[in-house]
Scaffold this motif. Structure first.
Motif, PDB file in Angstrom:
ATOM      1  N   MET A   1       0.726  -1.238  -0.055  1.00 45.70           N
ATOM      2  CA  MET A   1      -0.083  -0.067  -0.048  1.00 45.70           C
ATOM      3  C   MET A   1       0.759   1.129   0.021  1.00 45.70           C
ATOM      4  SD  MET A   1      -2.602   1.104   2.941  1.00 45.70           S
ATOM      5  CE  MET A   1      -3.385  -0.359   3.199  1.00 45.70           C
ATOM      6  N   LYS A   2       0.554   2.147  -0.988  1.00 45.22           N
ATOM      7  CA  LYS A   2       1.480   3.274  -1.023  1.00 45.22           C
ATOM      8  C   LYS A   2       1.057   4.324   0.079  1.00 45.22           C
ATOM      9  CE  LYS A   2       2.299   3.276  -5.993  1.00 45.22           C
ATOM     10  NZ  LYS A   2       2.022   3.942  -7.268  1.00 45.22           N
ATOM     11  N   ILE A   3       1.781   5.119   0.265  1.00 41.54           N
ATOM     12  CA  ILE A   3       1.640   6.068   1.356  1.00 41.54           C
ATOM     13  C   ILE A   3       2.073   7.427   0.665  1.00 41.54           C
ATOM     14  CG2 ILE A   3       2.305   7.272   3.822  1.00 41.54           C
ATOM     15  CD1 ILE A   3       3.280   4.532   4.583  1.00 41.54           C
ATOM     16  N   PHE A   4       1.117   8.385   0.433  1.00 35.48           N
ATOM     17  CA  PHE A   4       1.424   9.659   0.071  1.00 35.48           C
ATOM     18  C   PHE A   4       1.302  10.721   0.777  1.00 35.48           C
ATOM     19  CE2 PHE A   4      -0.938   6.689  -3.341  1.00 35.48           C
ATOM     20  CZ  PHE A   4      -0.038   6.961  -4.203  1.00 35.48           C
ATOM     21  N   PRO A   5       1.933  11.586   0.409  1.00 36.58           N
ATOM     22  CA  PRO A   5       1.956  13.249   1.254  1.00 36.58           C
ATOM     23  C   PRO A   5       0.505  13.709   1.017  1.00 36.58           C
ATOM     24  CG  PRO A   5       3.877  13.055  -0.161  1.00 36.58           C
ATOM     25  CD  PRO A   5       2.970  12.019  -0.494  1.00 36.58           C
ATOM     26  N   VAL A   6       0.029  14.314   1.996  1.00 36.94           N
ATOM     27  CA  VAL A   6      -1.606  14.875   1.715  1.00 36.94           C
ATOM     28  C   VAL A   6      -1.825  15.866   0.463  1.00 36.94           C
ATOM     29  CG1 VAL A   6      -1.964  14.821   4.223  1.00 36.94           C
ATOM     30  CG2 VAL A   6      -1.078  16.977   3.409  1.00 36.94           C
ATOM     31  N   VAL A   7      -0.785  16.422  -0.214  1.00 33.14           N
ATOM     32  CA  VAL A   7      -0.927  17.322  -1.218  1.00 33.14           C
ATOM     33  C   VAL A   7      -1.419  16.202  -2.299  1.00 33.14           C
ATOM     34  CG1 VAL A   7       0.263  19.045  -0.456  1.00 33.14           C
ATOM     35  CG2 VAL A   7       1.615  17.487  -1.653  1.00 33.14           C
ATOM     36  N   ASN A 132      -1.887  23.138   7.876  1.00 25.85           N
ATOM     37  CA  ASN A 132      -0.730  23.313   7.952  1.00 25.85           C
ATOM     38  C   ASN A 132      -0.173  24.144   8.810  1.00 25.85           C
ATOM     39  OD1 ASN A 132      -1.651  25.781   6.912  1.00 25.85           O
ATOM     40  ND2 ASN A 132      -1.096  25.526   4.845  1.00 25.85           N
ATOM     41  N   ARG A 133      -0.949  24.594   9.834  1.00 26.59           N
ATOM     42  CA  ARG A 133      -0.549  25.516  10.921  1.00 26.59           C
ATOM     43  C   ARG A 133      -1.262  24.883  12.276  1.00 26.59           C
ATOM     44  NH1 ARG A 133      -4.247  29.498  11.924  1.00 26.59           N
ATOM     45  NH2 ARG A 133      -5.866  29.883  10.114  1.00 26.59           N
ATOM     46  N   PRO A 134      -0.715  25.155  13.502  1.00 28.37           N
ATOM     47  CA  PRO A 134      -1.197  24.560  14.700  1.00 28.37           C
ATOM     48  C   PRO A 134      -2.651  25.323  14.944  1.00 28.37           C
ATOM     49  CG  PRO A 134       1.079  25.203  15.182  1.00 28.37           C
ATOM     50  CD  PRO A 134       0.851  25.808  13.745  1.00 28.37           C
ATOM     51  N   PRO A 159      -6.333  12.611  13.221  1.00 20.09           N
ATOM     52  CA  PRO A 159      -6.649  13.368  14.259  1.00 20.09           C
ATOM     53  C   PRO A 159      -6.634  15.072  13.941  1.00 20.09           C
ATOM     54  CG  PRO A 159      -5.425  11.598  15.125  1.00 20.09           C
ATOM     55  CD  PRO A 159      -5.456  11.707  13.485  1.00 20.09           C
ATOM     56  N   SER A 160      -7.737  15.891  14.466  1.00 21.82           N
ATOM     57  CA  SER A 160      -7.780  17.153  14.143  1.00 21.82           C
ATOM     58  C   SER A 160      -6.525  17.836  14.873  1.00 21.82           C
ATOM     59  CB  SER A 160      -8.935  17.851  14.879  1.00 21.82           C
ATOM     60  OG  SER A 160     -10.231  17.347  14.110  1.00 21.82           O
ATOM     61  N   GLY A 161      -5.693  18.704  13.999  1.00 19.48           N
ATOM     62  CA  GLY A 161      -4.685  19.277  14.689  1.00 19.48           C
ATOM     63  C   GLY A 161      -3.334  18.738  14.119  1.00 19.48           C
ATOM     64  N   LEU A 162      -3.287  17.195  13.705  1.00 21.63           N
ATOM     65  CA  LEU A 162      -2.139  16.719  13.543  1.00 21.63           C
ATOM     66  C   LEU A 162      -1.876  17.114  11.963  1.00 21.63           C
ATOM     67  CD1 LEU A 162       0.075  14.592  14.507  1.00 21.63           C
ATOM     68  CD2 LEU A 162      -1.516  12.955  13.233  1.00 21.63           C
ATOM     69  N   PHE A 163      -0.473  17.394  11.652  1.00 23.85           N
ATOM     70  CA  PHE A 163      -0.079  17.337  10.329  1.00 23.85           C
ATOM     71  C   PHE A 163       0.211  15.990   9.662  1.00 23.85           C
ATOM     72  CE2 PHE A 163       2.254  21.588  11.882  1.00 23.85           C
ATOM     73  CZ  PHE A 163       0.757  22.329  11.965  1.00 23.85           C
ATOM     74  N   GLY A 164      -0.107  15.892   8.345  1.00 24.22           N
ATOM     75  CA  GLY A 164       0.226  14.750   7.779  1.00 24.22           C
ATOM     76  C   GLY A 164       1.484  13.812   7.748  1.00 24.22           C
ATOM     77  N   GLU A 165       2.507  14.734   7.810  1.00 23.59           N
ATOM     78  CA  GLU A 165       3.890  14.192   7.697  1.00 23.59           C
ATOM     79  C   GLU A 165       4.640  14.844   8.878  1.00 23.59           C
ATOM     80  OE1 GLU A 165       1.940  14.001   4.212  1.00 23.59           O
ATOM     81  OE2 GLU A 165       2.903  15.832   4.546  1.00 23.59           O
ATOM     82  N   ASP A 166       5.205  16.060   8.622  1.00 26.98           N
ATOM     83  CA  ASP A 166       6.149  16.739   9.761  1.00 26.98           C
ATOM     84  C   ASP A 166       5.401  17.298  10.549  1.00 26.98           C
ATOM     85  OD1 ASP A 166       8.339  17.523  11.207  1.00 26.98           O
ATOM     86  OD2 ASP A 166       9.052  18.797   9.450  1.00 26.98           O
TER      87      ASP A 166
END
Length: 502
Positions: A1-7, A132-134, A159-166
């Motif tokens: 299963m591929k994992i993609f960045p949110v963009v 993309n911001r807290p 989860p709300s508030g969590l960024f998809g990568e870093d």
């Protein structure tokens, strides 16, 4: 299963809408239906509080609230913003919800925080993966209230508030701490990183039917290796296979006080199918290895207590080095000579071999190709420098693998196997019972056996890591994680092969 960045996921969504084709509101309905089915399987009874934000994640939440109400569940909806600030599809789902009898919708305010019943199960649909911001202001206060309420939370997609990568620039106090996260189509990279465990909880991926063609055509630097993918790597030896066909492995292991590492790695190597195994040990380890592992041939070092040499490599198909060898000067010299002698022969390097490499950077100039290294996070930090997060360490490991042309097995809950081109494969098997002394020695033995049998370094790393974890998972039928020791894992290697073949 591929994992993609949110963009990229957003781009895949758009392609699906244009080329399935399907209206965006209908794709949202499909996603919400998928979430609803999984949620009701997890929580078939009880009242529900639904938190809906202004975007499409909030639209999913409003659709789920409607489905639960039509199912006869008691549902209260809390909206973060007024309807005039909702996205187009979220507004449409809000209007559909309003037509349902007994629907209660509360516009959230600071005074209304305590109106959320902490006896309810909470569905978190405040913000999605595009954040993309807290979080700040009312959203942050709502998240803090939920996190402090000891309530069961199920997050939609992320989860709300969590960024998809870093998440290095994020505020941990602004992230929902979910018990379950039901993610659409793909896991997010953030789910696989240690610092985010408290937010993600137990995560599940649900297929929402995004267009298979664009998924296939879109490249990704990350993959989640499930059972099906790994089973395709496993070979089936023929009826006339003999021990010579299964490879002759050389293991360099053990020193005074650390012969257990040599024993564990040797047993694992043989259990993982090596046709022949020669274990090179210090002279005082001879009786131990011959008694504990009678199936292995013993090669004796001139030193009584450490490794200072190795036999001619010509007769061996693969070499493993590191478990319990220490880092004394004579051993460091032997390690240097071994790097010069390997000349492309498949090898796995673990434990003290990595410690030696971290003590003398010049040794990396001698590193041949065809090598697997298996550091845990601490060992990798000694090789590449301290990292402030698992995300930063992963990026360093991807670059390190490319620079040094080694396959890295970065051990952890979702062990990352990183190829020489930087492509990363996360492992899906295993449990926390593997966090025990000698578990890494067992993995070294498994990898060595697979290399000796002719698997490539990448195939051996991916397959070996999965089998190692699967063996530990099989123990859970009769044993708690706390009770698992390395010899237990080794005892289940055969069953792991059998299970994977089935």
């Amino acid at each position: 299963m591929k994992i993609f960045p949110v963009v990229q996921v957003a781009s895949i969504d758009r392609y699906t809408i244009q080329n399935e084709p399907i209206a965006s509101i209908d794709l949202m309905e499909r996603a919400a239906t998928t979430f609803y089915r999984r949620f009701t399987a997890l929580y078939p009874h009880g009242d529900v509080s639904v938190l809906a934000g202004p975007g499409n994640n909030g639209g999913d939440a409003l659709a789920v609230a409607r489905m639960l109400l039509l199912d006869g569940r008691s549902v209260e909806v809390f909206m973060l913003t007024s309807e005039d600030k909702l996205s187009t599809d979220a507004l449409l789902n809000y209007q559909r919800l309003q037509r349902i009898k007994n629907c209660t919708v509360t516009l959230q305010s600071e005074e209304q925080l305590t109106a959320i019943n902490t006896e309810d199960t909470v569905i978190d649909g405040l913000f999605g993966s595009g954040l993309n911001r807290p979080l700040e202001g009312l959203a942050q206060k709502l998240v803090a209230y939920i996190n402090n309420s000891n309530v069961q939370v199920v997050s939609i997609d992320i989860p709300s508030g969590l960024f998809g990568e870093d998440n290095a620039g994020n505020n941990p106090e602004s992230i929902v701490m979910a018990d379950h996260t039901i993610s659409f189509q793909f896991p997010k990279l953030a789910f696989l990183l240690a610092e985010n465990e408290a937010f993600v909880g137990d995560w599940i991926v649900e297929d929402i039917g995004l267009h298979p063609q664009i998924i296939k055509e879109t490249s990704s630097g990350y993959c989640y290796s499930d059972r099906l993918l790994i089973s395709q790597l496993l070979r089936q030896p023929g009826r006339f296979t003999h021990k010579g066909d299964m490879g002759h492995a050389l293991l360099l292991a053990g020193s005074y006080g650390k012969m257990g590492a040599a024993v564990l790695a040797s047993k694992a190597c043989l259990k993982a199918g090596a046709g022949l195994l020669t274990t090179h040990v210090p002279r005082l380890g001879y009786n131990i290895i011959q008694t504990a592992v009678p199936e292995a041939m013993a090669c004796i070092d001139r030193s009584d207590i450490l490794l200072s040499e190795f036999p001619d490599l010509d007769v061996f198909d693969a070499v493993g080095v590191g478990p319990g060898i220490g880092a004394k000067p004579n051993t460091m010299t032997a390690m240097k000579e071994l790097l010069l002698a390997l000349n492309g022969k498949p090898a796995v390097m673990d434990a003290d071999a990595l410690n030696i490499l971290s003590l003398d950077e010049a040794l990396w100039d001698l590193m041949p190709g065809n090598v697997i290294i298996t550091p845990h996070p601490g060992e990798f930090d000694r090789l590449a420098g301290t990292s402030n997060s698992a995300f930063e360490r992963l990026q360093k490991a991807k670059q390190f693998a490319k620079d040094m042309q080694v396959v890295i097995v970065l051990k952890g809950a979702y062990t990352a196997v990183i190829n020489t081109d930087g492509h990363c494969y996360f492992n899906s098997s295993g449990n926390y019972g593997m966090a025990t002394a000698g578990s890494g020695d067992a993995l070294t033995g498994i990898l060595l056996a697979l290399l000796a049998q002719g698997y490539s370094v990448l195939e051996a790393a991916r397959l070996g890591v999965y089998l190692h974890g699967l063996a530990a998972d099989l123990l859970l039928t009769h044993m708690a994680e706390e009770a698992i020791v390395a010899s237990d894992i080794i005892s289940k290697i055969g069953a792991a092969f059998q299970s994977l073949r089935r």
